[in-house]
Design a protein around this motif. Structure first.
Motif, mmCIF file in Angstrom:
data_model
loop_
_atom_site.group_PDB
_atom_site.id
_atom_site.type_symbol
_atom_site.label_atom_id
_atom_site.label_comp_id
_atom_site.label_asym_id
_atom_site.label_seq_id
_atom_site.Cartn_x
_atom_site.Cartn_y
_atom_site.Cartn_z
ATOM 1 N N PRO A 165 0.834 -1.213 0.000
ATOM 2 C CA PRO A 165 0.000 0.000 0.000
ATOM 3 C C PRO A 165 0.864 1.258 0.000
ATOM 4 C CG PRO A 165 -0.747 -1.563 1.667
ATOM 5 C CD PRO A 165 0.580 -2.062 1.171
ATOM 6 N N ARG A 166 0.338 2.312 -0.603
ATOM 7 C CA ARG A 166 1.096 3.558 -0.664
ATOM 8 C C ARG A 166 1.365 4.139 0.717
ATOM 9 N NH1 ARG A 166 -1.690 6.825 -5.784
ATOM 10 N NH2 ARG A 166 -1.023 5.353 -7.403
ATOM 11 N N ALA A 167 0.482 3.874 1.661
ATOM 12 C CA ALA A 167 0.651 4.430 3.003
ATOM 13 C C ALA A 167 1.639 3.626 3.844
ATOM 14 C CB ALA A 167 -0.701 4.487 3.708
ATOM 15 N N PHE A 168 2.047 2.455 3.382
ATOM 16 C CA PHE A 168 2.890 1.583 4.203
ATOM 17 C C PHE A 168 4.263 2.177 4.499
ATOM 18 C CE2 PHE A 168 5.410 -2.379 4.920
ATOM 19 C CZ PHE A 168 4.771 -2.776 6.084
ATOM 20 N N PRO A 169 4.944 2.833 3.533
ATOM 21 C CA PRO A 169 6.232 3.454 3.875
ATOM 22 C C PRO A 169 6.120 4.488 4.995
ATOM 23 C CG PRO A 169 6.008 3.287 1.501
ATOM 24 C CD PRO A 169 4.685 2.909 2.080
ATOM 25 N N LEU A 170 5.010 5.240 5.040
ATOM 26 C CA LEU A 170 4.811 6.190 6.134
ATOM 27 C C LEU A 170 4.734 5.461 7.468
ATOM 28 C CD1 LEU A 170 4.197 8.991 7.305
ATOM 29 C CD2 LEU A 170 1.788 8.617 6.717
ATOM 30 N N PHE A 171 4.036 4.334 7.491
ATOM 31 C CA PHE A 171 3.972 3.547 8.727
ATOM 32 C C PHE A 171 5.364 3.072 9.136
ATOM 33 C CE2 PHE A 171 4.003 -0.838 10.365
ATOM 34 C CZ PHE A 171 3.523 -0.582 11.639
ATOM 35 N N LEU A 172 6.190 2.634 8.170
ATOM 36 C CA LEU A 172 7.530 2.162 8.495
ATOM 37 C C LEU A 172 8.374 3.267 9.117
ATOM 38 C CD1 LEU A 172 8.391 -0.088 5.406
ATOM 39 C CD2 LEU A 172 7.610 -0.795 7.677
ATOM 40 N N VAL A 173 8.199 4.493 8.634
ATOM 41 C CA VAL A 173 8.912 5.631 9.231
ATOM 42 C C VAL A 173 8.465 5.834 10.676
ATOM 43 C CG1 VAL A 173 9.240 8.133 9.128
ATOM 44 C CG2 VAL A 173 9.311 6.780 7.024
ATOM 45 N N LEU A 174 7.159 5.818 10.898
ATOM 46 C CA LEU A 174 6.627 5.981 12.258
ATOM 47 C C LEU A 174 7.075 4.834 13.162
ATOM 48 C CD1 LEU A 174 3.003 7.149 11.369
ATOM 49 C CD2 LEU A 174 4.865 8.560 12.264
ATOM 50 N N LEU A 175 7.124 3.617 12.610
ATOM 51 C CA LEU A 175 7.591 2.465 13.381
ATOM 52 C C LEU A 175 9.047 2.649 13.793
ATOM 53 C CD1 LEU A 175 7.384 -0.424 14.486
ATOM 54 C CD2 LEU A 175 7.849 -1.259 12.170
ATOM 55 N N ALA A 176 9.880 3.096 12.867
ATOM 56 C CA ALA A 176 11.296 3.308 13.178
ATOM 57 C C ALA A 176 11.457 4.350 14.281
ATOM 58 C CB ALA A 176 12.043 3.744 11.916
ATOM 59 N N VAL A 177 10.678 5.424 14.201
ATOM 60 C CA VAL A 177 10.741 6.465 15.242
ATOM 61 C C VAL A 177 10.333 5.880 16.596
ATOM 62 C CG1 VAL A 177 9.709 8.628 16.039
ATOM 63 C CG2 VAL A 177 10.365 8.362 13.634
ATOM 64 N N ALA A 178 9.244 5.105 16.611
ATOM 65 C CA ALA A 178 8.755 4.533 17.864
ATOM 66 C C ALA A 178 9.767 3.552 18.461
ATOM 67 C CB ALA A 178 7.409 3.840 17.635
ATOM 68 N N VAL A 179 10.410 2.732 17.617
ATOM 69 C CA VAL A 179 11.410 1.775 18.097
ATOM 70 C C VAL A 179 12.579 2.513 18.748
ATOM 71 C CG1 VAL A 179 13.150 0.096 17.364
ATOM 72 C CG2 VAL A 179 10.811 -0.076 16.500
ATOM 73 N N VAL A 180 13.057 3.565 18.091
ATOM 74 C CA VAL A 180 14.171 4.338 18.644
ATOM 75 C C VAL A 180 13.762 4.974 19.968
ATOM 76 C CG1 VAL A 180 15.610 6.368 18.283
ATOM 77 C CG2 VAL A 180 15.253 4.763 16.405
ATOM 78 N N VAL A 181 12.570 5.574 20.006
ATOM 79 C CA VAL A 181 12.119 6.248 21.225
ATOM 80 C C VAL A 181 12.010 5.259 22.386
ATOM 81 C CG1 VAL A 181 10.143 7.410 22.315
ATOM 82 C CG2 VAL A 181 10.934 8.137 20.064
ATOM 83 N N LEU A 182 11.403 4.082 22.145
ATOM 84 C CA LEU A 182 11.172 3.137 23.243
ATOM 85 C C LEU A 182 12.440 2.417 23.670
ATOM 86 C CD1 LEU A 182 9.179 1.749 25.150
ATOM 87 C CD2 LEU A 182 8.729 0.071 23.359
ATOM 88 N N HIS A 183 13.277 2.038 22.715
ATOM 89 C CA HIS A 183 14.388 1.140 23.040
ATOM 90 C C HIS A 183 15.763 1.801 23.015
ATOM 91 C CE1 HIS A 183 11.738 -2.310 23.123
ATOM 92 N NE2 HIS A 183 11.264 -2.011 21.930
ATOM 93 N N ALA A 184 15.848 3.068 22.625
ATOM 94 C CA ALA A 184 17.186 3.672 22.502
ATOM 95 C C ALA A 184 17.252 5.099 23.023
ATOM 96 C CB ALA A 184 17.635 3.633 21.035
ATOM 97 N N THR A 185 16.311 5.513 23.845
ATOM 98 C CA THR A 185 16.341 6.879 24.389
ATOM 99 C C THR A 185 16.035 6.836 25.880
ATOM 100 O OG1 THR A 185 13.979 7.344 24.052
ATOM 101 C CG2 THR A 185 15.478 7.811 22.208
ATOM 102 N N PRO A 186 16.462 7.873 26.624
ATOM 103 C CA PRO A 186 16.104 7.959 28.048
ATOM 104 C C PRO A 186 14.586 7.970 28.273
ATOM 105 C CG PRO A 186 17.869 9.507 27.518
ATOM 106 C CD PRO A 186 17.388 8.948 26.220
ATOM 107 N N PHE A 187 13.829 8.551 27.325
ATOM 108 C CA PHE A 187 12.373 8.581 27.453
ATOM 109 C C PHE A 187 11.815 7.162 27.496
ATOM 110 C CE2 PHE A 187 8.015 8.853 25.950
ATOM 111 C CZ PHE A 187 7.524 9.983 26.603
ATOM 112 N N GLY A 188 12.298 6.306 26.602
ATOM 113 C CA GLY A 188 11.829 4.921 26.580
ATOM 114 C C GLY A 188 12.241 4.165 27.822
ATOM 115 N N ARG A 189 13.484 4.367 28.278
ATOM 116 C CA ARG A 189 13.930 3.684 29.502
ATOM 117 C C ARG A 189 13.103 4.147 30.697
ATOM 118 N NH1 ARG A 189 18.859 4.306 26.709
ATOM 119 N NH2 ARG A 189 19.332 6.316 27.704
ATOM 120 N N SER A 190 12.725 5.415 30.682
ATOM 121 C CA SER A 190 11.880 5.934 31.763
ATOM 122 C C SER A 190 10.507 5.290 31.742
ATOM 123 C CB SER A 190 11.740 7.460 31.638
ATOM 124 O OG SER A 190 12.979 8.103 31.799
ATOM 125 N N ALA A 191 9.967 5.043 30.543
ATOM 126 C CA ALA A 191 8.659 4.394 30.436
ATOM 127 C C ALA A 191 8.703 2.998 31.053
ATOM 128 C CB ALA A 191 8.229 4.311 28.971
#
Length: 331
Positions: A165-191
């Motif tokens: 789907p044309r919208a799928f690459p946008l989801f992949l970008v959002l997924l990459a951002v979410a993965v970095v935030v949760l697993h590679a930032t102080p914000f994610g470690r705080s969660a």
């Protein structure tokens, strides 16, 4: 060393990923029509609304909270989108306004939870009904279907002759951002720290209330974006859009190994749970399983997703206890 490797291999999110692979292999081999490009595009497109909301919902559940109003927020966003379009407003103006509305909905939920100390389960059950009621007031029983073709093509079309789907690459970008935030930032470690022990996190200097408020706002934003996507993907804005979607989101996130009590889980596991649920529903549809039976299966998976990791942890604790109690061999 062998025990450590075994525990990693049987980790719940690993099991879910393996089940997804097995289901796909079975479906490609034995389910007629599953592997054609149109059906695969249909599968991914139908799963994207769940996947979009699952991104912030994963972070929220990791932090020990939940938002059951996401489907109603999506429906409200779609209703406002349809109402404003009927009034002649440009779609380029409507979409940002709908996203702001989602932020406001998430902010209301977050303030009630963090400032008044109310349980998120009760709060968001209340706002689930409230936001859906407002959506019905805004649009009534009308259905708006004449959105610009180029936007509908983006939400429902495919990239060339592929199944993507044309919208799928946008989801992949959002997924990459979410993965970095949760697993590679102080914000994610705080969660994770907040979900594991909120009091200890507070004493460690984490601003618990502010972080939870941000997570509720992010969830409201993504729910609103999902409402816009839903209306364009299905070419229909109605007040009852996305009804029941919250059950699928929660089931998929918990199925992916996110602990309902908070503090445990991976975003990869959650997304594997999303697509396992989406693929299973698609296969059941191809096999002419009734919609009611599919709802039953979703409910059973929700129970299994809560029970499975807990049973796995109890087994691990029991094994560790037996090892500790075993007599030390005399050299």
């Amino acid at each position: 060393m062998a025990d450590s490797a075994l525990s990693r291999a049987v980790r719940w999110d690993t099991v879910v990923g393996a089940l997804l692979v097995v289901l796909l292999l079975f479906s490609f081999s034995f389910v007629d029509g599953f592997g054609n490009a149109l059906n695969l595009s249909f599968l991914i497109g139908n799963t994207l609304p769940i996947a979009l909301i699952a991104l912030p919902m994963t972070l929220l559940v990791v932090a020990g909270e939940i938002d059951l109003s996401v489907a109603s927020t999506a429906g409200l966003s779609g209703s406002v989108m349809g109402a404003l379009w009927n009034q002649g407003m440009a779609i380029e103006t409507i979409i940002p306004l709908c996203l702001v509305l989602g932020v406001v909905c998430g902010l209301v939920n977050g303030l009630l939870v963090t400032r008044l100390g109310l349980p998120s389960l009760a709060v968001t059950i209340g706002t689930l009904a409230a936001y859906r009621g407002i959506a019905q007031i805004v649009l009534g029983s009308d259905a708006v279907t004449d959105f610009p073709v180029q936007y509908q093509d983006f939400a429902a079309g495919r990239i060339g002759d592929t199944f993507v789907p044309r919208a799928f690459p946008l989801f992949l970008v959002l997924l990459a951002v979410a993965v970095v935030v949760l697993h590679a930032t102080p914000f994610g470690r705080s969660a994770f720290a907040i979900g594991a022990n909120e009091e200890a996190a507070r004493f460690a200097g984490i601003r618990v209330k502010r972080q939870k408020l941000l997570l509720f706002v992010a969830t409201g934003f993504m729910a609103s974006l999902t409402g816009v996507f839903w209306a364009l993907h299905y070419a229909s804005a109605r007040y009852d859009n996305a009804t029941g979607l919250e059950l699928s989101v929660v089931a998929a996130v918990l199925l992916g190994g996110i602990d309902f009590d908070g503090g445990k889980g991976t975003l990869g596991g959650a997304i594997a749970g999303v697509f396992l649920l989406g693929a299973l529903q698609n296969v059941m549809s191809l096999l002419n399983v009734s919609a009611q039976s599919q709802i039953v299966v979703t409910g059973v998976l929700l129970v299994v997703s809560v029970l499975g990791p807990r049973v796995g942890r109890q087994i691990s604790v029991a094994r560790a206890g037996r090892r500790a109690a075993a007599p030390t061999p005399v050299p």
